[in-house]
Enzyme design. Structure first.
Site, PDB file in Angstrom:
ATOM      1  N   LYS A 138       0.868  -1.172   0.000  1.00  0.00           N
ATOM      2  CA  LYS A 138       0.000   0.000   0.000  1.00  0.00           C
ATOM      3  C   LYS A 138       0.903   1.219   0.000  1.00  0.00           C
ATOM      4  CE  LYS A 138      -3.850   2.124  -0.065  1.00  0.00           C
ATOM      5  NZ  LYS A 138      -4.904   1.898  -1.063  1.00  0.00           N
ATOM      6  N   SER A 180      -1.081  -0.827  -4.382  1.00  0.00           N
ATOM      7  CA  SER A 180      -2.314  -0.035  -4.346  1.00  0.00           C
ATOM      8  C   SER A 180      -2.004   1.308  -3.703  1.00  0.00           C
ATOM      9  CB  SER A 180      -3.382  -0.787  -3.540  1.00  0.00           C
ATOM     10  OG  SER A 180      -4.533  -0.003  -3.360  1.00  0.00           O
TER      11      SER A 180
END
Length: 356
Positions: free
Chosen positions: A157, A227
């Site tokens: 992330k 992401s």
């Protein structure tokens, strides 16, 4: 260690009712949770605040059981459940207490790590690549994985650039990789993926130039899934693999989709392990940058109303769900340097059956 993954359906980014049921039933033990990987129902773009909302909701929930330790859990929320993708959480647990459940195969091993915080001018550039590579190596070591071939999925992330970041950089007279906040998501995902590739020696660090990020699609990782979100300014890294140091019935395997309709990849993975139960599917989705899929033109890249990452999530989510028969799977959009151009890695976590 003994690692496990438990899927938890959610009815909104703040919904923790089923999570509480699982804790009450001792399916999930808060003190063993090391990461939460979720799909939330926002747009998955710069202004998707469902990711941060879900992180806060889940963190506050676990804080009620383990206090300040809840802040040390890695929270990765991927926005966007287009099509039939179902919002959910995948709760990752690690139990250091041995139950001596040894098998003839390696078991699921999971490690987590964080990078330092990034300055706006470092996002999407070699600094981010290098820091992610270092974090991946730390997570691999923590997981007890000794062979890079045993790493099957690396979730990162990563941050993106906001207008506040652009203003800060301008005030210090430094340049950023792009002044388009949406494009910054791609650069951050790409830099993070290349960091994974370097850590796993899939590409050589000496051969990578800053100009290659989101330009040279021949350089990529076979197992990276990255992401981007505005809810953090560093990178969370979760490494999924198999290790002799791990025990228990869970394990993971992966392959790479050549394009967004390559359903055979998942079919083959499920057939390869047909004696065992699949627990979670993890995948990356990308709109082919050539504008074609199997020599047929697509319009995902030219849609001014819906971002191409959203189209891709819907397509890949539908394709994979049709194979495994369940739409509550993890499909993240934007696969820059994550598998070949237009494709992306697919990993499946399995639980060994009685025949194993």
């Amino acid at each position: 260690m003994k690692c496990s993954v438990t899927r938890v359906p959610i009815n909104s980014p703040s919904d923790v009712l089923t999570l509480k049921e699982y804790v009450d039933q001792a399916v999930i033990h808060p003190g063993e949770v090391i990461a939460v990987l979720g799909k939330t129902e926002g747009n998955g773009c710069v202004n998707d605040f469902t990711r941060g909302y879900a992180v806060r909701s889940v963190q506050d929930f676990f804080a009620g059981y383990i206090g300040e330790k809840a802040k040390h859990i890695s929270y990765v929320m991927s926005g966007g459940t287009e099509g039939i993708l179902s919002p959910h959480l995948a709760v990752v647990s690690r139990n250091p207490v041995s139950e001596h459940l040894k098998y003839d195969r390696k078991s699921l091993a999971i490690g987590v790590a964080k990078t330092p915080e990034f300055l706006p001018e470092e996002i999407g550039r070699l600094t981010q690549v290098e820091q992610v590579a270092a974090a991946v190596k730390r997570a691999i070591y923590e997981a007890g994985i000794t062979d890079n071939a045993d790493v099957h999925f690396v979730q990162v992330k990563c941050p993106l650039l906001t207008t506040e970041h652009l203003r800060d950089a301008s005030s210090r007279s430094v340049t950023v990789v792009t002044e388009d906040t949406y494009k910054s998501m791609g650069y951050s995902r790409g830099a993070s993926a290349l960091g994974v590739a370097i850590a796993l020696e899939e590409i050589a660090a000496a051969d990578l130039k800053e100009a290659d990020i989101c330009q040279d699609w021949e350089q990529y990782s076979f197992v990276a899934s990255t992401s981007a979100g505005s809810e953090l300014n560093y990178c969370e890294v979760i490494v999924f693999g198999n290790s002799d140091c791990a025990e228990g019935p869970f394990y993971i395997d992966h392959d790479v989709m050549k394009d967004s309709i390559d359903a055979d990849v998942l079919r083959k993975l499920l057939a390869k392990h047909e004696e065992d139960e699949w627990v979670q599917v993890l995948a990356k989705a990308e709109a082919d940058p050539t504008g074609y899929v199997r020599n047929r033109r697509h319009t995902m890249l030219n849609d001014s109303d819906i971002n191409h990452t959203r189209h891709a999530r819907a397509v890949v989510g539908g394709v994979l769900a049709s194979v495994c028969g369940d739409p509550m799977i993890y499909v993240s959009g934007g696969a820059e340097h994550q598998g070949p151009a237009g494709g992306g890695p697919v990993a499946v976590i399995f639980k060994r059956g009685m025949k194993s």
